[in-house]
Write a protein that holds these residues in place. Structure first.
Motif, PDB file in Angstrom:
ATOM      1  N   ALA A 180      28.218  36.534  41.074  1.00 35.60           N
ATOM      2  CA  ALA A 180      28.280  36.561  39.605  1.00 35.60           C
ATOM      3  C   ALA A 180      27.766  35.279  38.980  1.00 35.60           C
ATOM      4  O   ALA A 180      27.444  35.250  37.786  1.00 35.60           O
ATOM      5  CB  ALA A 180      29.710  36.828  39.143  1.00 35.60           C
ATOM      6  N   GLY A 181      27.700  34.207  39.734  1.00 32.31           N
ATOM      7  CA  GLY A 181      27.152  32.960  39.221  1.00 32.31           C
ATOM      8  C   GLY A 181      28.189  32.054  38.583  1.00 32.31           C
ATOM      9  O   GLY A 181      29.399  32.216  38.765  1.00 32.31           O
ATOM     10  N   ASP A 182      27.694  31.107  37.807  1.00 32.36           N
ATOM     11  CA  ASP A 182      28.514  30.036  37.254  1.00 32.36           C
ATOM     12  C   ASP A 182      29.187  30.460  35.957  1.00 32.36           C
ATOM     13  O   ASP A 182      28.536  30.666  34.932  1.00 32.36           O
ATOM     14  CB  ASP A 182      27.631  28.807  37.010  1.00 32.36           C
ATOM     15  N   HIS A 183      30.533  30.557  35.997  1.00 29.13           N
ATOM     16  CA  HIS A 183      31.323  30.873  34.801  1.00 29.13           C
ATOM     17  C   HIS A 183      32.402  29.820  34.570  1.00 29.13           C
ATOM     18  O   HIS A 183      33.381  30.082  33.869  1.00 29.13           O
ATOM     19  CB  HIS A 183      31.954  32.260  34.935  1.00 29.13           C
ATOM     20  N   ALA A 184      32.198  28.620  35.140  1.00 33.60           N
ATOM     21  CA  ALA A 184      33.216  27.578  35.016  1.00 33.60           C
ATOM     22  C   ALA A 184      33.401  27.136  33.571  1.00 33.60           C
ATOM     23  O   ALA A 184      34.499  26.710  33.190  1.00 33.60           O
ATOM     24  CB  ALA A 184      32.843  26.377  35.885  1.00 33.60           C
ATOM     25  N   ALA A 185      32.358  27.202  32.762  1.00 38.68           N
ATOM     26  CA  ALA A 185      32.448  26.739  31.377  1.00 38.68           C
ATOM     27  C   ALA A 185      32.756  27.872  30.398  1.00 38.68           C
ATOM     28  O   ALA A 185      32.824  27.630  29.191  1.00 38.68           O
ATOM     29  CB  ALA A 185      31.151  26.046  30.969  1.00 38.68           C
ATOM     30  N   ASP A 186      32.976  29.077  30.878  1.00 39.21           N
ATOM     31  CA  ASP A 186      33.315  30.188  29.984  1.00 39.21           C
ATOM     32  C   ASP A 186      34.648  29.931  29.294  1.00 39.21           C
ATOM     33  O   ASP A 186      35.602  29.453  29.928  1.00 39.21           O
ATOM     34  CB  ASP A 186      33.431  31.499  30.763  1.00 39.21           C
ATOM     35  N   THR A 187      34.735  30.263  28.035  1.00 43.64           N
ATOM     36  CA  THR A 187      36.037  30.255  27.368  1.00 43.64           C
ATOM     37  C   THR A 187      36.733  31.590  27.546  1.00 43.64           C
ATOM     38  O   THR A 187      37.956  31.648  27.668  1.00 43.64           O
ATOM     39  CB  THR A 187      35.887  29.941  25.874  1.00 43.64           C
ATOM     40  N   GLY A 188      35.972  32.660  27.565  1.00 44.10           N
ATOM     41  CA  GLY A 188      36.538  33.985  27.778  1.00 44.10           C
ATOM     42  C   GLY A 188      36.770  34.276  29.245  1.00 44.10           C
ATOM     43  O   GLY A 188      36.316  33.549  30.132  1.00 44.10           O
ATOM     44  N   GLY A 189      37.466  35.376  29.510  1.00 51.02           N
ATOM     45  CA  GLY A 189      37.816  35.708  30.877  1.00 51.02           C
ATOM     46  C   GLY A 189      37.208  36.992  31.394  1.00 51.02           C
ATOM     47  O   GLY A 189      37.592  37.461  32.479  1.00 51.02           O
ATOM     48  N   ASP A 190      36.233  37.548  30.682  1.00 44.73           N
ATOM     49  CA  ASP A 190      35.694  38.854  31.074  1.00 44.73           C
ATOM     50  C   ASP A 190      35.024  38.843  32.435  1.00 44.73           C
ATOM     51  O   ASP A 190      34.999  39.859  33.130  1.00 44.73           O
ATOM     52  CB  ASP A 190      34.692  39.342  30.023  1.00 44.73           C
ATOM     53  N   ALA A 191      34.470  37.699  32.825  1.00 43.56           N
ATOM     54  CA  ALA A 191      33.765  37.638  34.106  1.00 43.56           C
ATOM     55  C   ALA A 191      34.711  37.627  35.299  1.00 43.56           C
ATOM     56  O   ALA A 191      34.291  37.876  36.435  1.00 43.56           O
ATOM     57  CB  ALA A 191      32.868  36.391  34.152  1.00 43.56           C
ATOM     58  N   PHE A 192      35.994  37.360  35.049  1.00 41.74           N
ATOM     59  CA  PHE A 192      36.963  37.228  36.146  1.00 41.74           C
ATOM     60  C   PHE A 192      37.630  38.571  36.371  1.00 41.74           C
ATOM     61  O   PHE A 192      38.539  38.976  35.640  1.00 41.74           O
ATOM     62  CB  PHE A 192      37.964  36.120  35.806  1.00 41.74           C
ATOM     63  N   THR A 193      37.160  39.271  37.391  1.00 42.06           N
ATOM     64  CA  THR A 193      37.480  40.689  37.549  1.00 42.06           C
ATOM     65  C   THR A 193      38.552  40.996  38.578  1.00 42.06           C
ATOM     66  O   THR A 193      39.002  42.137  38.664  1.00 42.06           O
ATOM     67  CB  THR A 193      36.199  41.451  37.931  1.00 42.06           C
ATOM     68  N   TRP A 194      38.948  40.025  39.364  1.00 41.54           N
ATOM     69  CA  TRP A 194      39.994  40.294  40.344  1.00 41.54           C
ATOM     70  C   TRP A 194      40.827  39.042  40.563  1.00 41.54           C
ATOM     71  O   TRP A 194      40.454  37.951  40.139  1.00 41.54           O
ATOM     72  CB  TRP A 194      39.423  40.824  41.661  1.00 41.54           C
ATOM     73  N   THR A 195      41.971  39.195  41.204  1.00 37.72           N
ATOM     74  CA  THR A 195      42.924  38.092  41.301  1.00 37.72           C
ATOM     75  C   THR A 195      43.488  37.939  42.713  1.00 37.72           C
ATOM     76  O   THR A 195      43.477  38.873  43.514  1.00 37.72           O
ATOM     77  CB  THR A 195      44.114  38.291  40.344  1.00 37.72           C
ATOM     78  N   THR A 196      43.988  36.723  42.987  1.00 32.89           N
ATOM     79  CA  THR A 196      44.780  36.444  44.180  1.00 32.89           C
ATOM     80  C   THR A 196      45.998  35.639  43.743  1.00 32.89           C
ATOM     81  O   THR A 196      46.206  35.405  42.549  1.00 32.89           O
ATOM     82  CB  THR A 196      43.972  35.637  45.221  1.00 32.89           C
ATOM     83  N   THR A 197      46.781  35.198  44.683  1.00 30.99           N
ATOM     84  CA  THR A 197      47.948  34.370  44.364  1.00 30.99           C
ATOM     85  C   THR A 197      47.977  33.118  45.242  1.00 30.99           C
ATOM     86  O   THR A 197      49.020  32.698  45.720  1.00 30.99           O
ATOM     87  CB  THR A 197      49.259  35.162  44.538  1.00 30.99           C
ATOM     88  N   SER A 198      46.804  32.531  45.451  1.00 29.64           N
ATOM     89  CA  SER A 198      46.685  31.305  46.232  1.00 29.64           C
ATOM     90  C   SER A 198      45.846  30.291  45.463  1.00 29.64           C
ATOM     91  O   SER A 198      44.969  30.669  44.688  1.00 29.64           O
ATOM     92  CB  SER A 198      46.019  31.573  47.583  1.00 29.64           C
ATOM     93  N   TRP A 199      46.116  28.989  45.705  1.00 30.61           N
ATOM     94  CA  TRP A 199      45.309  27.912  45.130  1.00 30.61           C
ATOM     95  C   TRP A 199      44.353  27.403  46.201  1.00 30.61           C
ATOM     96  O   TRP A 199      44.750  26.645  47.093  1.00 30.61           O
ATOM     97  CB  TRP A 199      46.191  26.757  44.665  1.00 30.61           C
ATOM     98  N   PRO A 200      43.069  27.764  46.168  1.00 30.91           N
ATOM     99  CA  PRO A 200      42.130  27.278  47.177  1.00 30.91           C
ATOM    100  C   PRO A 200      41.616  25.881  46.853  1.00 30.91           C
ATOM    101  O   PRO A 200      41.223  25.591  45.719  1.00 30.91           O
ATOM    102  CB  PRO A 200      41.003  28.307  47.129  1.00 30.91           C
ATOM    103  N   PHE A 201      41.658  25.020  47.833  1.00 30.28           N
ATOM    104  CA  PHE A 201      41.083  23.681  47.800  1.00 30.28           C
ATOM    105  C   PHE A 201      41.767  22.707  46.841  1.00 30.28           C
ATOM    106  O   PHE A 201      41.753  21.513  47.069  1.00 30.28           O
ATOM    107  CB  PHE A 201      39.591  23.723  47.476  1.00 30.28           C
ATOM    108  N   LEU A 202      42.342  23.165  45.782  1.00 30.60           N
ATOM    109  CA  LEU A 202      42.957  22.284  44.794  1.00 30.60           C
ATOM    110  C   LEU A 202      44.260  21.709  45.342  1.00 30.60           C
ATOM    111  O   LEU A 202      45.147  22.453  45.753  1.00 30.60           O
ATOM    112  CB  LEU A 202      43.230  23.064  43.512  1.00 30.60           C
TER     113      LEU A 202
END
Length: 410
Positions: free
Chosen positions: A172-194
């Protein structure tokens, strides 16, 4: 005794393939305590790496991770861990911003690493972003967004986050600067790398909660920040706004033994507690997972070593008593192990100066009618892990003056 043994995930393969994300930057010590302008850094949020995955086909994805801050500040930096990876990971873009709701962000602030937008975190390494000017409030919902531009083969994460984390589809590419959340289509419950978020807000200090699944927040209500360190943070913020609380809990963790991705409290003490920016007090709440395989004196010896190492670093150490677990759903309780628990708790309450003070978590949640059991009002249902009320009881039972954070708390 396998307290907090991980339950099997009912995730589709696509979700397992995509536990990732990361900022990353110049590799620096995780506990670097001063910014270049002389302002001291204090941790406002932290988690401990506790898992490793191999993945395939992951690239061109963005992950968005909400976290709850404890102390506010005028500058922000983000810490990352690639501790258990077999390969480096490249971050093409990273941002931070206040959460607007769900996967939305009010205003993303771009992060740089050594002045560059893109950074590669080496296998087994760490990275810290450059400071960004960002008025971050205390007790706020911060969102860290990471665009993974390259191929990802390994993921280091903290798996039991009790927090919804948002992902875009692969490619899907780079959406780090998006204010909206439409590009985020699925979820997990883990914090990767952070692994951490720090702020500059002198004078400030942090309490590190070193623990197991109970400190991790297992069985507290997800997405509500009702882990006991979060609730302790709320209490502290009311009287000592400059106090951070950092959660270094790992499910199934032990004092006396560990594994590659779940090292013992002794082995991970430096990484997860002593090197935390601004760490002034260690609150040790471990031992329940040790009761099945270690004697009381071995557990106590481990506690002594942890306290001694923290004291050598100038930290105050508060011990917490081990909570009851008779009739634990997954088994493991015996009269012999109960005797060990009582022996260790007697030491915690009267340690002869090993601990500077103690928090009686056992007393806070035990059943008055049967002190070997978790009180019904605090029981999540498995007779070991407390529910939200139990988490609140822990936080409320801590004498704030015992934390040694100065005036303002009584």
């Amino acid at each position: 005794m396998a307290v907090g043994t991980r339950a099997a995930r009912a995730w589709p393969v696509s979700l397992l393939l995509a536990l990732v994300a990361v900022l990353a930057g110049p590799v620096v010590p995780a506990g670097a305590g001063q910014s270049t302008d002389g302002h001291g850094w204090t941790g406002t949020w932290a988690t401990a790496p506790s898992e490793h995955y191999e993945v395939s086909g992951m690239s061109e994805v963005t992950v968005r991770m909400p976290v709850r801050t404890s102390v506010g500040g005028s500058r922000v930096r983000v810490r990352l861990s690639n501790a258990y990876a077999g390969d480096p990971v490249t971050i093409g873009h990273a941002t931070v911003g206040l959460r607007g709701g769900g996967s939305t962000v009010e205003r993303p602030y771009e992060l740089r690493f050594g002045g560059k937008r893109q950074v590669t975190v080496p296998a087994g390494g760490q990275a810290v972003s450059d400071p960004v000017r960002f008025p971050l409030p205390a007790r706020a919902d911060l969102v860290v967004s990471l665009y993974l531009s390259g191929q990802v083969t390994h993921i280091t994460d903290h798996w039991w986050a009790q927090q919804t984390v948002y992902w875009t589809d692969y490619g899907a590419g780079d959406h780090a600067a998006d204010t909206g959340g439409d590009a985020f289509t699925w979820t997990t419950t883990s914090w990767p790398f952070l692994s951490g978020v720090d702020v500059t807000a002198p004078p400030a200090a942090a309490v590190v909660a070193l623990g197991d699944s109970i400190t991790d927040g297992s069985y507290s209500t997800a997405d509500t920040n009702r882990r006991w360190p979060d609730l302790l943070s709320a209490r502290l913020n009311a009287c000592r706004p400059g106090a951070g609380v950092l959660n270094a809990g790992i499910t199934s963790n032990r004092i006396t033994a560990g594994s590659e991705t779940n090292p013992s409290a002794l082995d991970r003490l430096e990484r997860d507690a002593l090197s935390q920016p601004g760490a002034r007090t260690l609150l040790l709440f471990e031992g329940i997972n040790d009761l099945g395989g270690a004697g009381a004196e071995q557990i106590i010896a481990g506690m002594r070593t942890i306290a001694d190492r923290a004291h050598q670093r100038g930290m105050r150490v508060v011990g917490a008593t081990i909570t009851p677990y008779k009739d634990f759903t997954w088994g493991g309780w015996t009269e012999e192990r109960e005797a060990r628990r009582q022996h260790v708790n007697a030491f915690v309450r009267d340690s002869g100066g090993v601990f500077d003070d103690y928090a009686d978590f056992d007393r806070a949640v035990r059943d008055p009618a049967d002190p070997q059991r978790l009180g019904p009002a605090y029981d999540s249902g498995d007779h070991l892990h407390p529910n939200d009320a139990g988490m609140r009881a822990f936080a409320d039972s801590v004498d704030l003056t015992s934390l040694g954070l100065g005036r303002g708390c009584s």
